[in-house]
Design a protein around this motif. Structure first.
Motif, PDB file in Angstrom:
ATOM      1  N   MET A 216     -30.394  11.173   3.272  1.00  0.00           N
ATOM      2  CA  MET A 216     -29.883  12.291   3.254  1.00  0.00           C
ATOM      3  C   MET A 216     -28.851  12.761   2.161  1.00  0.00           C
ATOM      4  O   MET A 216     -27.882  11.910   1.884  1.00  0.00           O
ATOM      5  CB  MET A 216     -29.129  12.510   4.540  1.00  0.00           C
ATOM      6  N   ALA A 217     -29.108  13.721   1.346  1.00  0.00           N
ATOM      7  CA  ALA A 217     -28.330  14.232   0.154  1.00  0.00           C
ATOM      8  C   ALA A 217     -26.989  14.772   0.700  1.00  0.00           C
ATOM      9  O   ALA A 217     -26.947  15.765   1.733  1.00  0.00           O
ATOM     10  CB  ALA A 217     -29.069  14.805  -0.803  1.00  0.00           C
ATOM     11  N   ILE A 218     -25.946  14.363   0.081  1.00  0.00           N
ATOM     12  CA  ILE A 218     -24.629  15.482   0.196  1.00  0.00           C
ATOM     13  C   ILE A 218     -24.704  16.757  -0.395  1.00  0.00           C
ATOM     14  O   ILE A 218     -25.220  16.802  -1.451  1.00  0.00           O
ATOM     15  CB  ILE A 218     -23.318  14.379  -0.275  1.00  0.00           C
ATOM     16  N   ILE A 219     -24.008  17.672   0.380  1.00  0.00           N
ATOM     17  CA  ILE A 219     -24.164  19.047  -0.069  1.00  0.00           C
ATOM     18  C   ILE A 219     -23.095  19.273  -1.088  1.00  0.00           C
ATOM     19  O   ILE A 219     -21.835  18.780  -0.919  1.00  0.00           O
ATOM     20  CB  ILE A 219     -24.047  20.025   1.092  1.00  0.00           C
ATOM     21  N   LYS A 220     -23.318  19.842  -2.410  1.00  0.00           N
ATOM     22  CA  LYS A 220     -22.256  20.094  -3.304  1.00  0.00           C
ATOM     23  C   LYS A 220     -22.015  21.497  -3.049  1.00  0.00           C
ATOM     24  O   LYS A 220     -22.501  22.377  -2.339  1.00  0.00           O
ATOM     25  CB  LYS A 220     -23.146  20.155  -4.560  1.00  0.00           C
ATOM     26  N   LYS A 221     -20.630  21.749  -3.613  1.00  0.00           N
ATOM     27  CA  LYS A 221     -19.950  23.029  -3.370  1.00  0.00           C
ATOM     28  C   LYS A 221     -20.894  24.302  -3.873  1.00  0.00           C
ATOM     29  O   LYS A 221     -20.892  25.294  -3.182  1.00  0.00           O
ATOM     30  CB  LYS A 221     -18.822  23.117  -4.428  1.00  0.00           C
ATOM     31  N   ASN A 222     -21.745  24.130  -4.900  1.00  0.00           N
ATOM     32  CA  ASN A 222     -22.691  25.399  -5.154  1.00  0.00           C
ATOM     33  C   ASN A 222     -23.734  25.604  -4.073  1.00  0.00           C
ATOM     34  O   ASN A 222     -23.959  26.684  -3.861  1.00  0.00           O
ATOM     35  CB  ASN A 222     -23.330  25.132  -6.698  1.00  0.00           C
ATOM     36  N   ASP A 223     -24.089  24.569  -3.627  1.00  0.00           N
ATOM     37  CA  ASP A 223     -25.096  24.739  -2.610  1.00  0.00           C
ATOM     38  C   ASP A 223     -24.482  25.225  -1.011  1.00  0.00           C
ATOM     39  O   ASP A 223     -25.378  25.939  -0.642  1.00  0.00           O
ATOM     40  CB  ASP A 223     -25.577  23.139  -2.300  1.00  0.00           C
ATOM     41  N   PHE A 224     -23.110  24.898  -0.984  1.00  0.00           N
ATOM     42  CA  PHE A 224     -22.668  25.664   0.207  1.00  0.00           C
ATOM     43  C   PHE A 224     -22.774  27.253   0.169  1.00  0.00           C
ATOM     44  O   PHE A 224     -22.928  27.937   1.234  1.00  0.00           O
ATOM     45  CB  PHE A 224     -21.279  25.267   0.335  1.00  0.00           C
ATOM     46  N   LYS A 225     -22.365  27.797  -1.113  1.00  0.00           N
ATOM     47  CA  LYS A 225     -22.390  28.952  -1.125  1.00  0.00           C
ATOM     48  C   LYS A 225     -23.914  29.746  -0.996  1.00  0.00           C
ATOM     49  O   LYS A 225     -23.915  30.942  -0.455  1.00  0.00           O
ATOM     50  CB  LYS A 225     -21.960  29.383  -2.553  1.00  0.00           C
ATOM     51  N   LYS A 226     -24.831  28.916  -1.278  1.00  0.00           N
ATOM     52  CA  LYS A 226     -26.126  29.711  -1.021  1.00  0.00           C
ATOM     53  C   LYS A 226     -26.727  29.360   0.237  1.00  0.00           C
ATOM     54  O   LYS A 226     -27.653  30.141   0.691  1.00  0.00           O
ATOM     55  CB  LYS A 226     -27.076  28.755  -2.212  1.00  0.00           C
ATOM     56  N   MET A 227     -26.353  28.580   0.933  1.00  0.00           N
ATOM     57  CA  MET A 227     -26.818  28.137   2.241  1.00  0.00           C
ATOM     58  C   MET A 227     -26.509  29.270   3.144  1.00  0.00           C
ATOM     59  O   MET A 227     -25.528  29.776   3.371  1.00  0.00           O
ATOM     60  CB  MET A 227     -26.277  26.829   2.834  1.00  0.00           C
ATOM     61  N   LYS A 228     -27.754  29.504   4.120  1.00  0.00           N
ATOM     62  CA  LYS A 228     -27.420  30.348   5.461  1.00  0.00           C
ATOM     63  C   LYS A 228     -27.130  29.427   6.572  1.00  0.00           C
ATOM     64  O   LYS A 228     -26.897  28.375   6.547  1.00  0.00           O
ATOM     65  CB  LYS A 228     -28.820  31.249   5.459  1.00  0.00           C
ATOM     66  N   GLU A 229     -26.477  30.277   7.368  1.00  0.00           N
ATOM     67  CA  GLU A 229     -26.390  29.725   8.836  1.00  0.00           C
ATOM     68  C   GLU A 229     -26.985  28.589   9.365  1.00  0.00           C
ATOM     69  O   GLU A 229     -26.875  27.684   9.842  1.00  0.00           O
ATOM     70  CB  GLU A 229     -25.713  30.670   9.782  1.00  0.00           C
ATOM     71  N   GLU A 230     -28.467  29.092   9.390  1.00  0.00           N
ATOM     72  CA  GLU A 230     -29.383  28.213  10.046  1.00  0.00           C
ATOM     73  C   GLU A 230     -29.557  26.865   9.254  1.00  0.00           C
ATOM     74  O   GLU A 230     -29.658  25.806   9.905  1.00  0.00           O
ATOM     75  CB  GLU A 230     -30.771  29.040  10.072  1.00  0.00           C
TER      76      GLU A 230
END
Length: 73
Positions: free
Chosen positions: A1-15
């Motif tokens: 399982m890859a850890i989420i980076k800050k830039n990816d947090f902004k792009k991710m939706k609630e689901e």
């Protein structure tokens, strides 16, 4: 399982955040079970990273809820 980076947090939706949260919590449970049984996990530092990532997901979900609440006012 890859850890989420800050830039990816902004792009991710609630689901996506919910599914990632579930996967990370399951992985954390497995690692904690290994530690309790006395076996050494492959990467002991991963526990700390997973906990931080889970906290960041909760923070992001809380921010989204606050934004929605302000919009509804």
């Amino acid at each position: 399982m890859a850890i989420i980076k800050k830039n990816d947090f902004k792009k991710m939706k609630e689901e996506e955040l919910k599914t990632k949260l579930d996967a990370l919590q399951r992985e954390l449970m497995k690692l904690n079970a290994q530690i309790k049984c006395g076996t050494v996990p492959e990467n002991p530092g991963r526990v700390k990273i997973i906990k931080k990532t889970i906290a960041n997901i909760f923070r992001k979900q809380n921010e989204n809820q606050r934004k929605e609440a302000q919009i509804q006012k």
